[in-house]
Design a protein around this motif. Structure first.
Motif, PDB file in Angstrom:
ATOM      1  N   LEU A 257       0.808  -1.244  -0.081  1.00 13.47           N
ATOM      2  CA  LEU A 257       0.045  -0.130  -0.067  1.00 13.47           C
ATOM      3  C   LEU A 257       0.871   1.293  -0.177  1.00 13.47           C
ATOM      4  CD1 LEU A 257      -2.692   1.307   0.338  1.00 13.47           C
ATOM      5  CD2 LEU A 257      -2.643   1.337   2.803  1.00 13.47           C
ATOM      6  N   ILE A 258       1.861   1.186   0.826  1.00 11.63           N
ATOM      7  CA  ILE A 258       2.746   2.665   1.042  1.00 11.63           C
ATOM      8  C   ILE A 258       3.844   2.581   0.002  1.00 11.63           C
ATOM      9  CG2 ILE A 258       2.048   2.770   3.311  1.00 11.63           C
ATOM     10  CD1 ILE A 258       5.141   1.653   4.062  1.00 11.63           C
ATOM     11  N   GLY A 259       3.927   1.680  -0.931  1.00 11.37           N
ATOM     12  CA  GLY A 259       5.028   1.686  -2.001  1.00 11.37           C
ATOM     13  C   GLY A 259       6.270   0.889  -1.676  1.00 11.37           C
ATOM     14  N   LEU A 260       6.525   0.401  -0.233  1.00 13.65           N
ATOM     15  CA  LEU A 260       7.662  -0.120  -0.103  1.00 13.65           C
ATOM     16  C   LEU A 260       7.905  -1.460  -1.028  1.00 13.65           C
ATOM     17  CD1 LEU A 260      10.263  -0.010   1.741  1.00 13.65           C
ATOM     18  CD2 LEU A 260       8.867  -1.601   3.380  1.00 13.65           C
ATOM     19  N   HIS A 261       6.777  -2.277  -1.077  1.00 17.78           N
ATOM     20  CA  HIS A 261       6.919  -3.450  -2.206  1.00 17.78           C
ATOM     21  C   HIS A 261       6.084  -2.898  -3.279  1.00 17.78           C
ATOM     22  CE1 HIS A 261       9.163  -5.233   0.712  1.00 17.78           C
ATOM     23  NE2 HIS A 261       8.426  -5.621   1.627  1.00 17.78           N
ATOM     24  N   ALA A 262       6.598  -3.429  -4.624  1.00 17.10           N
ATOM     25  CA  ALA A 262       5.672  -3.415  -5.738  1.00 17.10           C
ATOM     26  C   ALA A 262       4.586  -4.577  -5.802  1.00 17.10           C
ATOM     27  CB  ALA A 262       6.332  -3.400  -7.238  1.00 17.10           C
ATOM     28  N   ARG A 263       3.247  -4.636  -6.058  1.00 18.25           N
ATOM     29  CA  ARG A 263       2.485  -5.685  -6.402  1.00 18.25           C
ATOM     30  C   ARG A 263       2.847  -6.438  -7.455  1.00 18.25           C
ATOM     31  NH1 ARG A 263       0.698  -1.903  -9.290  1.00 18.25           N
ATOM     32  NH2 ARG A 263      -0.792  -2.269 -10.844  1.00 18.25           N
ATOM     33  N   ASP A 264       2.649  -7.617  -7.624  1.00 17.69           N
ATOM     34  CA  ASP A 264       2.593  -8.501  -8.925  1.00 17.69           C
ATOM     35  C   ASP A 264       1.521  -8.228  -9.615  1.00 17.69           C
ATOM     36  OD1 ASP A 264       5.245  -9.235  -7.937  1.00 17.69           O
ATOM     37  OD2 ASP A 264       4.352 -11.213  -6.964  1.00 17.69           O
ATOM     38  N   GLU A 265       0.250  -8.225  -9.179  1.00 16.73           N
ATOM     39  CA  GLU A 265      -1.108  -8.099  -9.660  1.00 16.73           C
ATOM     40  C   GLU A 265      -1.845  -7.470  -8.644  1.00 16.73           C
ATOM     41  OE1 GLU A 265      -2.981 -11.937 -11.362  1.00 16.73           O
ATOM     42  OE2 GLU A 265      -1.124 -12.779 -10.958  1.00 16.73           O
ATOM     43  N   GLY A 266      -3.173  -7.003  -9.290  1.00 11.90           N
ATOM     44  CA  GLY A 266      -4.041  -6.311  -8.017  1.00 11.90           C
ATOM     45  C   GLY A 266      -4.035  -4.916  -8.564  1.00 11.90           C
ATOM     46  N   ILE A 267      -5.181  -4.302  -7.810  1.00  5.54           N
ATOM     47  CA  ILE A 267      -5.521  -2.966  -8.168  1.00  5.54           C
ATOM     48  C   ILE A 267      -5.616  -2.225  -6.703  1.00  5.54           C
ATOM     49  CG2 ILE A 267      -7.421  -1.295  -8.949  1.00  5.54           C
ATOM     50  CD1 ILE A 267      -8.099  -3.477 -10.907  1.00  5.54           C
ATOM     51  N   ILE A 268      -5.310  -0.974  -6.665  1.00 11.41           N
ATOM     52  CA  ILE A 268      -5.473  -0.323  -5.328  1.00 11.41           C
ATOM     53  C   ILE A 268      -5.996   1.043  -5.835  1.00 11.41           C
ATOM     54  CG2 ILE A 268      -4.212   0.788  -3.436  1.00 11.41           C
ATOM     55  CD1 ILE A 268      -1.813  -0.935  -3.983  1.00 11.41           C
ATOM     56  N   MET A 269      -7.344   1.205  -4.855  1.00 11.63           N
ATOM     57  CA  MET A 269      -7.944   2.433  -5.320  1.00 11.63           C
ATOM     58  C   MET A 269      -7.964   3.311  -3.945  1.00 11.63           C
ATOM     59  SD  MET A 269      -9.508   1.974  -8.466  1.00 11.63           S
ATOM     60  CE  MET A 269     -10.746   2.857  -8.579  1.00 11.63           C
ATOM     61  N   ILE A 270      -7.659   4.710  -4.219  1.00 15.76           N
ATOM     62  CA  ILE A 270      -7.770   5.637  -3.134  1.00 15.76           C
ATOM     63  C   ILE A 270      -8.696   6.679  -3.421  1.00 15.76           C
ATOM     64  CG2 ILE A 270      -6.392   7.171  -1.776  1.00 15.76           C
ATOM     65  CD1 ILE A 270      -3.938   5.326  -1.762  1.00 15.76           C
ATOM     66  N   ASP A 271      -9.721   6.808  -2.651  1.00 11.46           N
ATOM     67  CA  ASP A 271     -10.954   7.735  -2.867  1.00 11.46           C
ATOM     68  C   ASP A 271     -11.391   7.589  -4.480  1.00 11.46           C
ATOM     69  OD1 ASP A 271     -10.833   8.567  -0.254  1.00 11.46           O
ATOM     70  OD2 ASP A 271      -9.441  10.210  -0.794  1.00 11.46           O
ATOM     71  N   GLY A 272     -11.631   6.485  -4.835  1.00  9.73           N
ATOM     72  CA  GLY A 272     -12.184   6.121  -6.046  1.00  9.73           C
ATOM     73  C   GLY A 272     -11.322   6.068  -7.364  1.00  9.73           C
ATOM     74  N   LYS A 273      -9.881   6.516  -6.996  1.00 14.74           N
ATOM     75  CA  LYS A 273      -9.005   6.612  -8.046  1.00 14.74           C
ATOM     76  C   LYS A 273      -7.752   5.607  -7.926  1.00 14.74           C
ATOM     77  CE  LYS A 273      -5.653  10.155  -9.919  1.00 14.74           C
ATOM     78  NZ  LYS A 273      -5.285  11.450  -9.828  1.00 14.74           N
ATOM     79  N   GLU A 274      -7.322   5.062  -9.032  1.00 16.81           N
ATOM     80  CA  GLU A 274      -6.453   3.906  -9.036  1.00 16.81           C
ATOM     81  C   GLU A 274      -4.980   4.749  -8.719  1.00 16.81           C
ATOM     82  OE1 GLU A 274      -4.827   0.336 -11.774  1.00 16.81           O
ATOM     83  OE2 GLU A 274      -6.893   1.405 -12.376  1.00 16.81           O
ATOM     84  N   THR A 275      -4.543   4.125  -7.455  1.00 11.63           N
ATOM     85  CA  THR A 275      -3.232   4.851  -7.208  1.00 11.63           C
ATOM     86  C   THR A 275      -2.350   4.089  -6.532  1.00 11.63           C
ATOM     87  OG1 THR A 275      -4.426   6.647  -6.167  1.00 11.63           O
ATOM     88  CG2 THR A 275      -2.344   6.829  -5.287  1.00 11.63           C
ATOM     89  N   TYR A 276      -1.013   4.196  -6.918  1.00 10.48           N
ATOM     90  CA  TYR A 276       0.284   3.540  -6.612  1.00 10.48           C
ATOM     91  C   TYR A 276       1.301   4.335  -6.171  1.00 10.48           C
ATOM     92  CZ  TYR A 276      -2.626   0.211  -9.223  1.00 10.48           C
ATOM     93  OH  TYR A 276      -3.707  -0.577  -9.625  1.00 10.48           O
ATOM     94  N   PHE A 277       1.819   4.087  -4.938  1.00  3.41           N
ATOM     95  CA  PHE A 277       2.950   4.995  -4.424  1.00  3.41           C
ATOM     96  C   PHE A 277       4.364   4.450  -5.119  1.00  3.41           C
ATOM     97  CE2 PHE A 277      -0.459   5.666  -1.398  1.00  3.41           C
ATOM     98  CZ  PHE A 277      -0.725   7.179  -1.760  1.00  3.41           C
TER      99      PHE A 277
END
Length: 493
Positions: free
Chosen positions: A48-68
């Motif tokens: 979630l905080i961008g320390l590791h990158a996901r391999d798959e999946g979606i992160i939505m923050i306040d309705g917007k796709e967001t990756y740190f």
């Protein structure tokens, strides 16, 4: 801030850590994230905080796709993470630790120390914590260092705070104050992800709970719709019939006796004893001197006076190697800095205190060492793909098991356990308790220092209560209640 994480996958090499995890966080809620050590809780939050990158999946923050890209970017967006393992710079002051990377300067570029002190004091007052702002952070206790981390997160004005085992090193009073702060933050719309193995806290402070097992989401429920037994069953995939295994002690001869143990400024005229097959619990408020007594007994810190008697014979313990020679093992409360060499493998850590048991004329038998390590990994159910895995890559609970294995392997007469289940999940806790029972059945004497009163009451045959560096009293199992312990711990009779 609303967060949705859907179908999150993550592997480290061939080790699959997350397999399609779903998690959502609503504005102004305290959401518990629970699971056994190695279930993937911290990894999910690190994604979630961008320390590791996901391999798959979606992160939505306040309705917007967001990756740190990194934790700093997440922090600037309003997400702070208080990690289980403290990120303290010990040689720097408390004030410098609170403002590292966020220093306040005047128009000439000089540090505004006065302004920083005022802001820091405001946050510490909010937590009702007294900390020496201009002293080195390394001189603070583990509990004080934990409060530094919490204050640091609150100073970022975060909208989401991830708390990973935030109360592991706190006293009951500090825990209750933290809960007051959390409730106040909720009213301001701040969301909290609360990772803890202390079930009582989950039901006291959280609104919802998500349970993970083996890298998967098992269930998400409102707290009023579940209970202790259901959470445990879903976490471990099996029933735990008793929280604390029953004990039937039959103490033997006196293993340890201390008379007049004194270290000026820390503890004075300490007298107690421990017998074969007995668990003596040490309880008291943070700063009471419990840990300091054990450190000096093991030779880590000097003594100014007193006598140590092992199995009827006076002994001099000036350094840890002396203690080990007399059959004393010490599982320290600070596993990261004092219990393990994180860059070393599991095998190397376990072997450090046990080389004599599989060496001959200065040569180590690789086969004997392998059998020794494999046996302990299996016995303590340490989750790892290999004995060559670096200890720093293990979850906190599995690191704790490696520390325990290291000392169990020496075949001690006396084992000192300082906060043995800190940061350990409910299933692993029971495994540690069962191991303690097995050791005492073999005649090992155990001293257990613990801040968890239920643990002290559930596992101790006798309880020694410490207040301001002195023994305030001793309670039998029958006399021991939370009220009696707290009365003695706070200076009452």
């Amino acid at each position: 801030m609303n967060i949705q994480m859907n179908n999150i996958h993550k592997s480290f090499g061939t080790n699959r850590v997350l397999s399609g995890v779903d998690f959502d966080l609503r504005e102004g809620e305290v959401h518990a994230l629970m699971g056994e050590n190695g279930a993937g809780k911290s990894t999910l939050m690190n994604i979630l905080i961008g320390l590791h990158a996901r391999d798959e999946g979606i992160i939505m923050i306040d309705g917007k796709e967001t990756y740190f890209a990194n934790p700093k970017e997440a922090e600037r967006s309003g997400i702070a993470f208080i990690h289980q393992e403290l990120n303290i710079w010990p040689e720097m002051t408390v004030l410098d630790n609170l403002f590292i990377g966020k220093e306040m300067t005047n128009k000439f570029g000089w540090l505004s120390t006065k302004e920083m002190k005022a802001l820091a004091q405001e946050q510490l007052d909010r937590l009702s914590v007294s900390l020496p702002l201009l002293s080195e952070a390394g001189a603070c206790s583990v509990g004080q260092q934990q409060m530094i981390e919490i204050a640091k997160a609150l100073m970022t004005r975060a909208r989401v705070i991830v708390m990973d085992e935030p109360t592991a090193a706190l006293t009951e009073r500090e825990i209750q104050k933290l809960f007051e702060v959390i409730r106040a933050l909720k009213k301001e719309g701040v969301s909290i992800v609360y990772i803890s193995h202390r079930m009582e806290e989950i039901f006291a402070i959280c609104d919802r709970i998500t349970i993970m097992r083996d890298g998967r989401t098992v269930d998400t429920k409102d707290i009023p719709e579940t209970n202790f037994d259901e959470v445990v069953r879903k976490m471990v995939g099996r029933e735990l019939t008793e929280r604390y295994p029953s004990r039937h002690p039959s103490p033997g001869r006196k293993v340890l006796e201390v008379k007049g143990l004194t270290r000026q400024g820390w503890f004075e005229n300490v007298n107690f004893d421990v017998h074969e097959g007995e668990i003596v619990g040490f309880s008291g408020l943070m700063g009471s001197g419990r840990t300091e007594m054990m450190r000096s007994l093991f030779g880590l810190d000097p003594l100014d006076g007193g006598e140590v008697i092992m199995k009827g014979h006076p002994v001099r313990i000036r350094k840890p190697v002396d203690a080990v020679k007399h059959g004393i093992g010490f599982i320290t409360e600070d596993r990261k800095d004092e219990g393990l060499i994180l860059d070393f493998s599991i095998r190397e850590n376990m072997a450090l205190t046990n080389l004599f048991s599989f060496s001959n004329k200065g040569f180590i038998s690789g086969a004997k060492e392998k059998d020794f390590v494999d046996t302990l990994i299996k016995r303590l159910q340490i989750k790892t793909q290999s004995a060559e895995t670096a200890a720093g890559n293990l979850s906190g609970g599995n690191q704790q098991k490696v520390v325990i294995a290291k000392w169990v392997g020496i075949g001690p007469s006396l084992l000192i356990l300082d906060e043995p289940t800190r940061g350990v999940d409910v299933g692993a806790k029971r495994e540690i308790y069962q191991l303690m029972n097995e050791l005492t059945e073999r005649g090992v004497a155990i001293i257990m220092v613990s801040s968890e009163l239920p643990e002290v009451l559930g596992m101790s045959d006798r309880i020694v209560v410490v207040h301001e560096g002195r023994i305030a009293g001793e309670l039998t199992r029958e006399e021991a209640t939370q009220e009696n312990i707290m009365t003695l711990a706070t200076g009452g009779q």
